[in-house]
Design a protein around this motif. Structure first.
Motif, PDB file in Angstrom:
ATOM      1  N   LYS A 256       8.720  49.065  13.961  1.00 30.03           N
ATOM      2  CA  LYS A 256       8.523  50.389  14.708  1.00 30.03           C
ATOM      3  C   LYS A 256       9.811  51.006  15.128  1.00 30.03           C
ATOM      4  O   LYS A 256      10.640  51.700  14.485  1.00 30.03           O
ATOM      5  CB  LYS A 256       7.544  50.407  15.259  1.00 30.03           C
ATOM      6  CG  LYS A 256       7.408  51.834  14.758  1.00 30.03           C
ATOM      7  CD  LYS A 256       6.242  51.768  12.809  1.00 30.03           C
ATOM      8  CE  LYS A 256       6.559  53.066  12.968  1.00 30.03           C
ATOM      9  NZ  LYS A 256       6.110  53.103  11.508  1.00 30.03           N
ATOM     10  N   MET A 257      10.432  50.182  16.438  1.00 28.00           N
ATOM     11  CA  MET A 257      11.922  50.855  17.297  1.00 28.00           C
ATOM     12  C   MET A 257      12.778  50.482  16.448  1.00 28.00           C
ATOM     13  O   MET A 257      13.477  51.370  15.426  1.00 28.00           O
ATOM     14  CB  MET A 257      11.833  50.421  18.086  1.00 28.00           C
ATOM     15  CG  MET A 257      11.006  50.368  19.615  1.00 28.00           C
ATOM     16  SD  MET A 257      10.593  49.227  20.804  1.00 28.00           S
ATOM     17  CE  MET A 257      12.132  50.158  22.020  1.00 28.00           C
ATOM     18  N   LEU A 258      13.093  49.222  15.654  1.00 28.63           N
ATOM     19  CA  LEU A 258      14.166  49.183  14.766  1.00 28.63           C
ATOM     20  C   LEU A 258      14.048  50.095  13.536  1.00 28.63           C
ATOM     21  O   LEU A 258      15.006  50.600  12.831  1.00 28.63           O
ATOM     22  CB  LEU A 258      14.211  48.088  14.437  1.00 28.63           C
ATOM     23  CG  LEU A 258      14.359  46.485  15.643  1.00 28.63           C
ATOM     24  CD1 LEU A 258      14.430  45.547  14.540  1.00 28.63           C
ATOM     25  CD2 LEU A 258      15.675  47.009  15.893  1.00 28.63           C
ATOM     26  N   LEU A 259      12.963  50.312  12.635  1.00 25.49           N
ATOM     27  CA  LEU A 259      12.611  51.203  11.512  1.00 25.49           C
ATOM     28  C   LEU A 259      12.872  52.817  12.480  1.00 25.49           C
ATOM     29  O   LEU A 259      13.647  53.504  10.829  1.00 25.49           O
ATOM     30  CB  LEU A 259      11.790  51.496  11.408  1.00 25.49           C
ATOM     31  CG  LEU A 259      10.917  49.197  10.353  1.00 25.49           C
ATOM     32  CD1 LEU A 259       9.636  49.873  10.247  1.00 25.49           C
ATOM     33  CD2 LEU A 259      11.957  49.562   8.988  1.00 25.49           C
ATOM     34  N   ILE A 264      18.585  51.251   8.679  1.00 26.92           N
ATOM     35  CA  ILE A 264      17.573  49.641   9.093  1.00 26.92           C
ATOM     36  C   ILE A 264      16.696  50.530   8.437  1.00 26.92           C
ATOM     37  O   ILE A 264      15.577  51.073   8.473  1.00 26.92           O
ATOM     38  CB  ILE A 264      17.082  49.338  10.558  1.00 26.92           C
ATOM     39  CG1 ILE A 264      18.634  49.391  11.254  1.00 26.92           C
ATOM     40  CG2 ILE A 264      16.571  48.532  10.290  1.00 26.92           C
ATOM     41  CD1 ILE A 264      18.737  49.186  12.500  1.00 26.92           C
ATOM     42  N   GLY A 265      16.564  49.130   6.874  1.00 28.23           N
ATOM     43  CA  GLY A 265      14.731  49.785   6.278  1.00 28.23           C
ATOM     44  C   GLY A 265      14.235  48.726   6.798  1.00 28.23           C
ATOM     45  O   GLY A 265      14.100  48.135   8.140  1.00 28.23           O
ATOM     46  N   LEU A 368      20.989  45.591  19.731  1.00 26.88           N
ATOM     47  CA  LEU A 368      19.733  45.991  18.814  1.00 26.88           C
ATOM     48  C   LEU A 368      18.720  45.060  19.697  1.00 26.88           C
ATOM     49  O   LEU A 368      17.806  45.538  20.087  1.00 26.88           O
ATOM     50  CB  LEU A 368      20.011  45.642  17.356  1.00 26.88           C
ATOM     51  CG  LEU A 368      20.190  46.035  16.935  1.00 26.88           C
ATOM     52  CD1 LEU A 368      20.394  45.806  15.054  1.00 26.88           C
ATOM     53  CD2 LEU A 368      19.734  47.546  16.424  1.00 26.88           C
ATOM     54  N   TRP A 369      19.667  44.330  20.145  1.00 24.10           N
ATOM     55  CA  TRP A 369      18.515  42.902  21.179  1.00 24.10           C
ATOM     56  C   TRP A 369      18.345  44.420  22.463  1.00 24.10           C
ATOM     57  O   TRP A 369      16.937  44.229  22.649  1.00 24.10           O
ATOM     58  CB  TRP A 369      18.757  42.449  21.865  1.00 24.10           C
ATOM     59  CG  TRP A 369      18.561  41.258  22.953  1.00 24.10           C
ATOM     60  CD1 TRP A 369      17.301  40.857  22.399  1.00 24.10           C
ATOM     61  CD2 TRP A 369      18.843  40.894  23.983  1.00 24.10           C
ATOM     62  NE1 TRP A 369      17.834  39.788  24.093  1.00 24.10           N
ATOM     63  CE2 TRP A 369      17.961  40.144  24.521  1.00 24.10           C
ATOM     64  CE3 TRP A 369      20.650  41.565  24.567  1.00 24.10           C
ATOM     65  CZ2 TRP A 369      18.040  39.947  26.236  1.00 24.10           C
ATOM     66  CZ3 TRP A 369      20.527  40.854  26.158  1.00 24.10           C
ATOM     67  CH2 TRP A 369      20.056  40.280  26.203  1.00 24.10           C
ATOM     68  N   LYS A 370      19.049  44.583  22.718  1.00 22.26           N
ATOM     69  CA  LYS A 370      18.976  45.748  24.120  1.00 22.26           C
ATOM     70  C   LYS A 370      18.062  46.526  23.511  1.00 22.26           C
ATOM     71  O   LYS A 370      16.900  46.946  24.798  1.00 22.26           O
ATOM     72  CB  LYS A 370      20.055  45.786  24.606  1.00 22.26           C
ATOM     73  CG  LYS A 370      20.910  45.330  25.151  1.00 22.26           C
ATOM     74  CD  LYS A 370      22.774  46.002  25.686  1.00 22.26           C
ATOM     75  CE  LYS A 370      23.145  44.200  26.355  1.00 22.26           C
ATOM     76  NZ  LYS A 370      24.389  45.412  26.995  1.00 22.26           N
ATOM     77  N   TYR A 371      17.766  47.537  22.124  1.00 22.35           N
ATOM     78  CA  TYR A 371      17.505  48.624  22.722  1.00 22.35           C
ATOM     79  C   TYR A 371      16.047  47.788  21.659  1.00 22.35           C
ATOM     80  O   TYR A 371      14.489  48.836  22.295  1.00 22.35           O
ATOM     81  CB  TYR A 371      17.950  48.659  21.167  1.00 22.35           C
ATOM     82  CG  TYR A 371      17.233  50.126  19.759  1.00 22.35           C
ATOM     83  CD1 TYR A 371      16.642  50.879  21.143  1.00 22.35           C
ATOM     84  CD2 TYR A 371      16.343  49.353  19.478  1.00 22.35           C
ATOM     85  CE1 TYR A 371      15.925  52.176  20.054  1.00 22.35           C
ATOM     86  CE2 TYR A 371      15.884  50.389  18.680  1.00 22.35           C
ATOM     87  CZ  TYR A 371      15.004  51.614  18.883  1.00 22.35           C
ATOM     88  OH  TYR A 371      14.320  53.216  18.930  1.00 22.35           O
ATOM     89  N   ALA A 372      15.763  47.258  21.271  1.00 23.81           N
ATOM     90  CA  ALA A 372      14.502  46.006  21.010  1.00 23.81           C
ATOM     91  C   ALA A 372      13.492  45.578  22.555  1.00 23.81           C
ATOM     92  O   ALA A 372      12.778  45.466  22.158  1.00 23.81           O
ATOM     93  CB  ALA A 372      14.546  45.440  20.074  1.00 23.81           C
TER      94      ALA A 372
END
Length: 386
Positions: A256-259, A264-265, A368-372
């Motif tokens: 959900k965070m990546l979406l 990013i779909g 993205l790894w740090k963000y997720a």
């Protein structure tokens, strides 16, 4: 009489366990073992493939022989290569209390001779020596695989099946277009909803109606294509249900965070999480290495150059990230990563775009790894809710 000193053996014999390597094939399993108080001799025994009862019976025999020689009972440590057999045997061994290790076969050192000998017996001995060196703590002797849980492994099936189905869809579409192009027809789109009505109206390049046999073949191709479209919809419904189930949890779901990031779909987010970001990584180098995006140096004497990315990691994750890097430049042009790419290409006078976008994919994966995992927002990235 003078006592002769005891010569050291080539292989350490004061072992604290029974080391076993399993060379798996479709027909037989070769069990190679080295037991305490058995010198340097490696014993080999074949078991019918899939016969776990026979395998555990062999383990019982090894323990009993070792107990008769030493008076002690030793644990068994096994190793097998990651391959077509998956991880089911590893789970069976762990369930029975046997320490099991799964090794990446590409990480095992081999002879560089042009014609090197290769047999199951040699491979079994090499696996056994690699396991012993690994348990001694020798660094970088091999790379052990962390087997995913059954739930994690099953979750990856969604995105992988969709990729297979979309590939088959492209094959059928190209075949239909190729058959029609040979008749002088180039304006037909098989993915449009009116594909069957349009097929009835088509005329060949010389003004004739489509021949009966080729029309029958085209209808059968449309049948298979429509079945694929239905299956793709079903897989995507499962994917959306999985995302919705994760979003209902109290903690923020990584998918959900990546979406929430623009560009990013659902498919990209699912692949990123199911193929890589669900794992634990200690640092950014491990993240890039798992995706096969880590650089490969070549240094010898005065020669010092880069050979490009290693491509030794997860190929599905790597391909997805390269595709996402191109889309990132379109949807996130004001982000720090996109500006870095633009400046780098401008400095090279427009050259090396492909190699630079691979470097962008590596930087994007780490961001993205740090963000997720930690919630560190990518600098300059736009969110959908903004």
């Amino acid at each position: 009489m003078i006592d002769q000193p005891v010569r050291p053996t080539a292989i350490r014999t004061d072992l604290g366990a029974i080391f076993v390597s399993l060379e798996l094939s479709r027909s037989t399993w070769l069990v190679t073992s080295l037991s305490p108080a058995n010198g340097e001799k490696m014993s080999k025994h074949s078991v019918r493939a899939g016969d776990t009862a026979g395998l555990f019976a062999r383990f019982t025999q090894l323990r009993e022989k070792c107990r008769q020689r030493t008076g002690y009972s030793f644990p068994i440590i096994t190793v097998q290569e990651a391959g077509l057999d998956g991880f089911w045997l590893h789970r069976v061994l762990e369930k029975e209390g046997v320490e099991s290790n799964v090794v990446d076969p590409a990480s095992i050192s081999t002879s560089r001779r042009r014609r090197r000998a290769k047999t199951d017996r040699i491979d079994g001995e090499t696996l056994l020596r690699t396991l012993m060196a690994y348990k001694r703590g020798e660094p970088r002797v091999c790379a052990m695989v962390r087997p995913p849980s059954p739930e994690e492994e099953d979750r990856r099936r969604i995105s992988r099946e969709r990729k297979v189905l979309t590939g088959e869809r492209v094959t059928h579409v190209n075949r239909i277009k190729g058959l029609l192009f040979a008749q002088g027809i180039s304006n037909y789109e098989p993915l449009h909803k009116d594909r069957r009505r349009r097929l009835e109206e088509l005329k060949t390049g010389d003004g004739r109606a489509l021949p009966s046999h080729i029309k029958s073949q085209l209808y059968r191709e449309l049948d298979r294509l429509e079945l694929l479209l239905e299956q793709i919809k079903a897989v995507e419904a499962e994917r959306d249900a999985l995302i919705a189930a994760q979003a209902t949890n109290a903690t923020p779901a990584p998918v959900k965070m990546l979406l929430n990031i623009k560009g990013i779909g659902a498919e990209f987010a699912t692949v990123l999480w199911a193929e890589g970001l669900f794992r634990h990584f200690d640092n950014r180098r491990q993240v890039a290495s798992y995706a096969g995006l880590a650089p490969t140096p070549w240094q010898s004497g005065s020669v010092d150059r880069e050979q490009g990315v290693s491509k030794a990691g997860n190929p599905r994750l790597r391909v997805t990230l390269v595709q996402m890097a191109w889309l990132w430049l379109r949807h996130q042009p004001h982000s720090a990563l996109a500006r870095w790419f633009t400046e780098r290409v401008h400095r090279n006078q427009g050259r090396f775009k492909k190699s630079t976008v691979v470097a962008l994919a590596r930087k994007l994966l780490v961001a993205l790894w740090k963000y997720a995992t930690s919630g560190v927002v990518i600098e300059g990235a736009m969110m959908k809710n903004a």
